[in-house]
Design a protein around this motif. Structure first.
Motif, short mmCIF file in Angstrom:
data_model
loop_
_atom_site.label_atom_id
_atom_site.label_comp_id
_atom_site.label_asym_id
_atom_site.label_seq_id
_atom_site.Cartn_x
_atom_site.Cartn_y
_atom_site.Cartn_z
N PHE A 58 0.83 -1.20 0.00
CA PHE A 58 0.00 0.00 0.00
C PHE A 58 0.86 1.26 0.00
CE2 PHE A 58 -2.68 3.14 2.36
CZ PHE A 58 -3.63 3.32 1.37
N GLU A 59 1.94 1.25 0.77
CA GLU A 59 2.83 2.41 0.83
C GLU A 59 3.50 2.65 -0.53
OE1 GLU A 59 2.88 4.57 3.30
OE2 GLU A 59 1.52 3.30 4.45
N GLU A 60 3.87 1.58 -1.23
CA GLU A 60 4.46 1.71 -2.56
C GLU A 60 3.43 2.31 -3.53
OE1 GLU A 60 6.01 -2.04 -3.85
OE2 GLU A 60 7.43 -2.15 -2.20
N MET A 61 2.20 1.85 -3.44
CA MET A 61 1.15 2.36 -4.33
C MET A 61 0.89 3.85 -4.07
SD MET A 61 -1.38 -0.89 -4.11
CE MET A 61 -2.50 -0.59 -5.45
N LYS A 62 0.91 4.25 -2.81
CA LYS A 62 0.71 5.67 -2.49
C LYS A 62 1.85 6.51 -3.05
CE LYS A 62 0.23 5.89 1.99
NZ LYS A 62 -0.11 6.21 3.38
N ALA A 63 3.08 6.01 -2.96
CA ALA A 63 4.23 6.74 -3.47
C ALA A 63 4.15 6.91 -4.99
CB ALA A 63 5.53 6.02 -3.09
N LYS A 64 3.72 5.86 -5.69
CA LYS A 64 3.55 5.94 -7.15
C LYS A 64 2.47 6.94 -7.53
CE LYS A 64 5.19 1.36 -8.44
NZ LYS A 64 4.83 0.07 -9.03
N ALA A 65 1.39 6.96 -6.74
CA ALA A 65 0.28 7.88 -7.02
C ALA A 65 0.71 9.34 -6.86
CB ALA A 65 -0.89 7.57 -6.11
#
Length: 66
Positions: A58-65
């Motif tokens: 989830f943290e990786e997805m937030k960073a990409k967003a």
């Protein structure tokens, strides 16, 4: 480390299902002792010690967003 300089250590792994039925894995970290901490009201609403739930994916997805 918490804002008051106390250690926040790994406690356990936990799996939870979100409302749509997707299962997420979390690492749970907990502050060693929030008793009589002057910053507790600003840090957490919990009755006990502050916990941080960390989901790497989830943290990786937030960073990409961002």
């Amino acid at each position: 480390m918490c804002p008051n300089g106390r250690k926040v250590t790994f406690k356990k792994y936990q799996n939870k299902k979100n409302p749509s039925g997707y299962e997420q894995s979390f690492k749970i970290y907990e502050c060693e002792d929030c008793t009589d901490c002057p910053l507790k009201a600003q840090c957490t609403k919990a009755k006990g010690n502050r916990q941080v739930h960390w989901n790497t994916v989830f943290e990786e997805m937030k960073a990409k967003a961002k």
